[in-house]
Enzyme design. Structure first.
Site, PDB file in Angstrom:
ATOM      1  N   LYS A  87      -8.366 -27.414  11.667  1.00  0.00           N
ATOM      2  CA  LYS A  87      -9.547 -28.396  11.955  1.00  0.00           C
ATOM      3  C   LYS A  87      -9.862 -29.088  10.692  1.00  0.00           C
ATOM      4  CE  LYS A  87     -11.774 -29.476  15.646  1.00  0.00           C
ATOM      5  NZ  LYS A  87     -11.690 -29.141  17.240  1.00  0.00           N
TER       6      LYS A  87
HETATM    7  N1  GLU Z   1     -10.125 -32.038  19.010  1.00  0.00           N
HETATM    8  C1  GLU Z   1      -9.771 -31.692  20.019  1.00  0.00           C
HETATM    9  C2  GLU Z   1     -10.040 -30.010  20.461  1.00  0.00           C
HETATM   10  O1  GLU Z   1     -11.029 -29.585  19.876  1.00  0.00           O
HETATM   11  C3  GLU Z   1      -8.297 -31.824  20.558  1.00  0.00           C
HETATM   12  C4  GLU Z   1      -7.425 -31.274  19.314  1.00  0.00           C
HETATM   13  C5  GLU Z   1      -5.977 -31.671  19.496  1.00  0.00           C
HETATM   14  O2  GLU Z   1      -5.425 -32.589  20.431  1.00  0.00           O
HETATM   15  O3  GLU Z   1      -5.051 -31.414  18.718  1.00  0.00           O
HETATM   16  O4  GLU Z   1      -9.498 -29.603  21.168  1.00  0.00           O
END
Ligand code: GLU
Length: 424
Positions: free
Chosen positions: A114
């Site tokens: 992240k």
């Molecule tokens: N930000 C989204 C989540 O927390 C999507 C992550 C992604 O598609 O890689 O799941």
């Protein structure tokens, strides 16, 4: 006057403390080998970068940016990038840990990561956002790649942000690399249905839960905290399933309407006005009041730690569908469980986004274009399959749905870790 040095007991743990506590609970039940357990309690790598850029008025900003990599035993790392004042190393690392479990619960060939930039994007122009996104990408480009780490949108980032990242990465590599990010605009290799995927997937999980629990879906009332990309599409899907969405909120506050909001009209209104406040025939409520409303399904779709041991005893919903990441603290989980409130944990409930990201990534490799229907059909199949697997564990072992989801995820991740062994 006596000076007290005793600190007030902390009621809200940090996001990373929550993530470790949740892992520990599941690892204990699984009797996980100490070697794997210890490894999973820490991220593989955390990168912090400074992002200098000059805004349109000639002011120089030097922002802090992060990308945290939790684990890559099952494949390249995957996870969004958020722009928010609350971003910190602690927060992105917790979110990276949750991505590891989320990808494993859905059986996607990914690990978890992240990223984020500490900023208030509402204070920046579009040009400013482009500059800071490109500089962030430049600083992290050596850690990105379609087989290395694949970012996606998260809080306050969107398709345009992904287009800038893809462009910057492609320029640095001398050729167009669509698979380096997901959640792109359709014209740049994005997938149909990706924008709706997290919200729609959340309601797919709710529908499956209703079926499994044998609850009638007549006249169900729904409350949604947060009306960004996730909350608005969750509300829309609920509305289309004839559920009554009685309250929604955004950062400015909430609105309530006893006989249900017209969500398509509200979405139009928000596009024009930038907030849900002031929508016709509604009463204003605070975000705190909204969480405690009497309803059937409460959908927190904003930030972490919204339901804590302080307000958990006042929650009147029968089901909580966690569209946000980490909206309920471990203390609150125990209170809700004791009160018989059914929870669909975040790593399952909001996994629709990363699942369609996976479809997008596969389409990019094979130069394919799936139809919207094909995406939704496959998403529903996978959401149901994972829901059923988690539900079965929770029923058989009489465990909280979160712990059941962690057991499934942790089994998959630790099997990969065991087979790969330790280097050197
Ligand atoms: N930000 C989204 C989540 O927390 C999507 C992550 C992604 O598609 O890689 O799941």
């Amino acid at each position: 006057m006596a000076v007290t040095t005793e600190k007030a007991p902390k009621t809200v743990p940090t996001a990373f403390e929550m993530a470790v506590q949740q892992l520990d609970t599941a690892a204990e039940i699984l009797h996980l080998e100490p070697r794997l357990w210890a490894r999973l309690r820490k991220p593989k790598r955390v990168v912090k970068v400074s992002i200098p850029f000059e805004d349109r008025d000639g002011n120089t900003h030097v922002l802090d940016g992060y990308r945290s990599y939790h684990n890559d035993w099952r494949g390249p790392t995957k996870g969004g990038i958020r722009f928010h004042p609350q971003v910190s190393e602690d927060e992105v690392t917790a979110l990276a840990v949750w991505m590891t479990w989320k990808c494993a619960v859905m059986n996607l060939p990914y690990g978890g990561a992240k990223g984020g930039v500490v900023c208030d994007p509402s204070k920046f122009t579009l040009e400013d956002l482009e500059r800071l996104t490109r500089r962030y990408t430049f600083e992290l480009a050596r850690f990105f790649g379609p087989h290395v780490d694949i970012p996606a949108p998260d809080v306050n980032t969107n398709q345009q942000t992904m287009a800038w990242i893809m462009d910057t990465y492609s320029i640095l590599n001398g050729h167009t690399v669509t698979g380096v990010v997901t959640g792109k605009p359709i014209a740049l290799g994005g997938s149909l249905g990706r924008k709706e995927a997290t919200g729609f997937g959340c309601i797919m999980a709710v529908v499956r839960a209703l079926e499994k629990l044998g609850w009638s879906n007549q006249g169900l009332t729904v409350v949604v905290q947060g009306f960004g990309n996730v909350g608005s599409y969750a509300a829309l899907a609920a509305y289309r399933h004839d559920m009554k969405v009685v309250a929604v909120s955004d950062v400015n506050g909430g609105i309530f309407k006893d006989d249900g909001l017209n969500i398509p009209k509200l979405m139009e209104y928000v596009k024009e006005n930038g907030t849900v406040l002031g929508f016709t025939d509604t009463d204003e409520i605070t975000n705190e009041e909204l969480l405690e409303l009497k309803c059937d399904i409460l959908i927190p779709a904003a930030l972490e730690a919204q339901i804590t041991r302080e307000n958990a005893p006042n929650i009147k919903a029968r089901m909580i569908a966690e569209a946000a990441n980490g909206p309920v603290t471990p203390d609150a989980d125990n209170i809700l469980f004791e009160n018989g409130i059914f929870q669909i944990p975040d790593i399952l409930c909001n996994a629709g986004g990363v699942t369609v990201s996976y479809f997008e990534w596969v389409q990019n490799f094979y130069e394919l274009r799936w139809s919207f229907e094909q995406v939704m059909e496959e998403l529903e199949r996978m959401m149901y399959e994972s829901f059923d697997a988690v539900f079965e564990i929770s029923q058989k072992r009489k465990l909280h749905m979160r712990t059941a989801a962690y057991l499934l995820a942790l089994e998959r991740v630790s099997e990969a870790g065991r087979l790969r062994g330790m280097f050197p």
